[in-house]
Design an enzyme around this catalytic site. Structure first.
Site, short mmCIF file in Angstrom:
data_model
loop_
_atom_site.label_atom_id
_atom_site.label_comp_id
_atom_site.label_asym_id
_atom_site.label_seq_id
_atom_site.Cartn_x
_atom_site.Cartn_y
_atom_site.Cartn_z
N SER A 182 -9.83 -21.07 0.68
CA SER A 182 -9.00 -21.61 -0.40
C SER A 182 -8.88 -23.13 -0.26
O SER A 182 -9.88 -23.83 -0.35
CB SER A 182 -7.63 -20.92 -0.36
OG SER A 182 -6.92 -21.13 -1.55
N ASP A 209 -13.29 -17.51 -1.06
CA ASP A 209 -12.43 -17.06 -2.15
C ASP A 209 -11.65 -18.15 -2.87
O ASP A 209 -10.42 -18.09 -2.96
CB ASP A 209 -11.47 -15.98 -1.65
CG ASP A 209 -11.09 -15.02 -2.80
OD1 ASP A 209 -12.00 -14.61 -3.52
OD2 ASP A 209 -9.90 -14.72 -2.95
N HIS A 341 -7.19 -11.68 -1.30
CA HIS A 341 -7.52 -13.10 -1.19
C HIS A 341 -7.78 -13.54 0.25
O HIS A 341 -8.62 -14.38 0.51
CB HIS A 341 -6.36 -13.92 -1.78
CG HIS A 341 -6.55 -15.39 -1.71
ND1 HIS A 341 -7.67 -16.02 -2.23
CD2 HIS A 341 -5.77 -16.37 -1.19
CE1 HIS A 341 -7.55 -17.33 -2.03
NE2 HIS A 341 -6.41 -17.55 -1.40
#
Length: 375
Positions: A182, A209, A341
């Site tokens: 991220s 992700d 996630h």
């Protein structure tokens, strides 16, 4: 927006020459409940008090990393907490892992152990707590209540400065594979060309992700998602249980290692209604940085002059720029099913397999053969 992506966003904001050995048992006990910072009061319903669940007791990082050390980085005014398992061979590679907002280097603990085992020690793993997270702190006597500057350029400089502090001799430094989840993916992508300019050998960059277009579209939801989080917890066990119960992290074993480092005991003198443990990083205060963290990520990723890997959870989509790049063979795309996630915590074995395969494919490329993404 898919439920997976909603949970992804909620979670998103919710290693070097031989270094000194991992401290002893006292430090291990510290590790299990150690952390800093808090979210404003009144956010979300208070957690119901109940006895800690021994099945969710914290696990020490010493089970996953060989070393846990504090690296002084004066150029960033930081004492950075580093978790490191060095490669066993002189020509080994080190994967440098940067976590997402609100997490810590220990989010990579289970994955790191898998990588060192799968690579038979050829690949080391170095994960660290970025500024304002985990055990990293300022070298100067800065007000602990002051808001941390999490500008993307500063975070990028921190990564570059850390690499220079741990591997000061470029010629003898191992090859590096940059891995970021991220926000960490954005930092890693930006740090890549800077490190290359300074002659460090970058085997590849792996982003976990995060897709620029859809992340930016969903940022307006962040405040309401943060409202759904409890203000704090009565124990580390309760914090671990909340993350597992809400599917923020789907792997209890990983949560038992990573979650204690993202909460901190409530400061002395707090109101009686204050939970015993608060969040280490006040994510609401980082709102001014959210857009800048991800703007331009796709183009910078595709422009990186090294092998490129994008790992996505489940059925998440590519934006137009990445879709065109993928059709042109500019990067390797791997989609891992059955995870949220926090891909590397939910399925650390599969994530490790993907990274080790990517490393093997690109670290030992025959002269004249292009790496993945260099087409």
């Amino acid at each position: 927006m898919s439920d997976l992506y909603r949970s992804a966003l909620q979670a998103k904001f919710a290693k070097a020459p031989q270094l000194p050995p991992l401290p002893g048992e006292d430090e291990e006990e510290d590790e299990s409940g150690d952390t800093v910072g808090s979210l404003p009061s009144g956010m979300g319903p208070p957690a119901a008090k109940h006895a800690p669940n021994p099945a969710l007791a914290p696990i020490s990082a010493s089970n996953f990393f060989e070393q846990a050390i504090e690296v002084s980085v004066p150029s960033s005014d930081l004492a950075i907490r580093v978790y490191y398992s060095p490669p066993k061979f002189e020509d080994g590679t080190v994967m440098i892992c940067h976590h997402g907002a609100g997490y810590s280097g220990l989010t990579f603990a289970c994955m790191a152990k898998e990588i060192t085992d799968m690579s038979k020690g050829e690949c080391g793993v170095l994960a660290y707590d970025c500024r304002g997270h985990g055990k990293t702190k300022h070298l100067s006597d800065e007000d602990p209540q002051a808001e941390e500057n999490l500008d993307i350029e500063i975070l990028t400089a921190d990564l570059v400065n850390l690499v220079k502090a741990i591997f000061p001799d470029v010629q003898s430094a191992p090859s590096l594979l940059l891995v970021g989840h991220s926000l960490g993916g954005s930092v890693s992508v930006r740090a890549c060309p800077i490190l290359q300019q300074q002659q460090y050998r970058i085997t590849g960059v792996a982003v976990i992700d995060v897709v620029e277009e859809f992340t930016l579209e969903a940022l307006p939801l962040m405040h309401s998602l943060l409202n759904a989080r409890p203000e704090g917890f009565d124990s580390p066990e309760e914090a671990i249980e909340w993350h597992v119960r809400t599917n923020t992290i789907r792997n209890p074993a990983s949560a038992r290692v990573s979650i204690p480092s993202i909460i901190v005991p409530a400061p002395p003198g707090s109101p009686p209604s204050t939970p015993a443990y608060l969040w280490r990083t006040p994510l609401r205060s980082t709102a001014p940085y959210w857009t800048s963290w991800f703007t331009g990520l796709s183009s910078k990723f595709l422009a990186a002059r090294t092998a490129r890997l994008l790992v996505l959870a489940g059925t998440e989509r590519l934006d137009k720029e990445l879709m065109i790049g993928q059709m042109q063979g500019k990067f390797q795309l791997v989609v891992i099913p059955g995870v949220g996630h926090i891909v590397h915590e939910d399925d650390p074995t599969r994530m490790a397999e993907v990274l080790v395969e990517f490393w093997r494919r690109n670290e030992r490329v025959v002269v004249g053969v292009k790496k993945v993404g260099e087409l």
